[in-house]
Design a protein around this motif. Sequence first.
Motif, mmCIF file in Angstrom:
data_model
loop_
_atom_site.group_PDB
_atom_site.id
_atom_site.type_symbol
_atom_site.label_atom_id
_atom_site.label_comp_id
_atom_site.label_asym_id
_atom_site.label_seq_id
_atom_site.Cartn_x
_atom_site.Cartn_y
_atom_site.Cartn_z
ATOM 1 N N SER A 307 0.830 -1.210 0.000
ATOM 2 C CA SER A 307 0.000 0.000 0.000
ATOM 3 C C SER A 307 0.862 1.257 0.000
ATOM 4 N N TYR A 308 0.255 2.355 -0.463
ATOM 5 C CA TYR A 308 0.926 3.649 -0.469
ATOM 6 C C TYR A 308 1.034 4.196 0.961
ATOM 7 N N ILE A 309 2.080 4.976 1.205
ATOM 8 C CA ILE A 309 2.336 5.526 2.536
ATOM 9 C C ILE A 309 1.685 6.910 2.642
ATOM 10 N N PRO A 310 0.821 7.127 3.637
ATOM 11 C CA PRO A 310 0.222 8.466 3.813
ATOM 12 C C PRO A 310 1.300 9.503 4.149
ATOM 13 N N ARG A 311 1.193 10.684 3.566
ATOM 14 C CA ARG A 311 2.174 11.756 3.788
ATOM 15 C C ARG A 311 1.531 13.030 4.314
ATOM 16 N N TYR A 312 0.291 12.943 4.773
ATOM 17 C CA TYR A 312 -0.411 14.161 5.173
ATOM 18 C C TYR A 312 0.252 14.852 6.359
ATOM 19 N N GLN A 313 0.987 14.086 7.207
ATOM 20 C CA GLN A 313 1.627 14.704 8.373
ATOM 21 C C GLN A 313 2.631 15.770 7.937
ATOM 22 N N TRP A 314 3.405 15.449 6.914
ATOM 23 C CA TRP A 314 4.410 16.412 6.426
ATOM 24 C C TRP A 314 3.729 17.634 5.816
#
Length: 373
Positions: A307-314
């Motif tokens: 699965s793709y890694i979420p990056r919303y934190q950055w």
Amino acid sequence: MDIQIGNYANFNYLWLVAAVVAVTVAAAVANRRAVARFATKNLTPFLFPASGRRRIFKLGIVSAALATMVLALVDVRWGKTWREVPQKGIEVMFLLDVSRSMLAEDVTPNRLERAKQQIKDMVDEMAGDRVGLVVFAGDVRQKIPLTSHYNDFKRTLDEVGPHEVDRGGSRIGDAIGMASEAFLDKTSDHKAIVIFTDGEDHESDPVAVAEAMHQANGIRMFTVGLGDGEQGSRVPVQSSPRHRSYLTHNGEQIWSKMNGEVLKQIALKTDGAYIPAGTKQVDMASVYRQYVAQVNEQDFETARINSYIPRYQWIVGLALLLLLTDTLLSGSKRASAVPHRYGVETPPQDAPLKPTRHSKSSTHRTSKHTHAA
């Protein structure tokens, strides 16, 4: 870079960002014009101290922060990783009648298309269940094996029609038999069959077959009846746009009616439920939660998903950094402000006062009067 967008709908929030920018610019222009009407040019810098470049820069920072927050809501992902996902749920085989009677238009747009939408509504409520599809008329065909890929399932479902089978008729019993053999796990108590049909059957003895499958394998069956059970409806056939014809037998038009009694008996004999949808709109999501979801779940094998890694934190961190920069700029502006009064500097209290011309002449006249005395 391989990028995945999690929620395209949130891109619509960019219109809100654009509206904020437009309102801010319009307010700044209106404020500038108001100051120009009530003050001369030499007083404008003191009444409107911020420079145009500074205001534009600050607006750009705030706009970028808002746009970045929208990007976080869109859920942009990149990079992939393998993770183990435990699977738990039930196995559901959908049986869809694709006989020509399902083209009757007593429901909108017809019985078959209504059944497809009802299946999708149920699938949308699922999380972890496996789903499969068997289509039937005079013949039976397994269209989709059990799968957890719901999007692929719905795309294939859209393409289903009477062309899937070679013979007309409706053999519900044969479809139940094929679906019962299609389950991956042969243990009991976690399998369900959901049948979408108008109930017309031709010599396949569906009630007896359903009861036997329930006793042997613990399969619970849920039936959904489609169509008008009283008056019925004619069955349209392909024709030219200007002339429409209907299915006939021995020169007479055929009227297809829903046979709810057969479907009711199937549900009764298998500890399931009968949903007489008829010609009405039915909330199939509630039907799934109230009936099908009550079938006992089972733990499936653990799936390994890339699965793709979420990056919303950055992205959220970048938005906060931009807002912090705007706050620091506003603070430095207030700290550097010097009090003015119409451009005249106030001298320090201990500074010596320089005599003016008027004071000097007054002193001279005073000294003259002193000598004269």
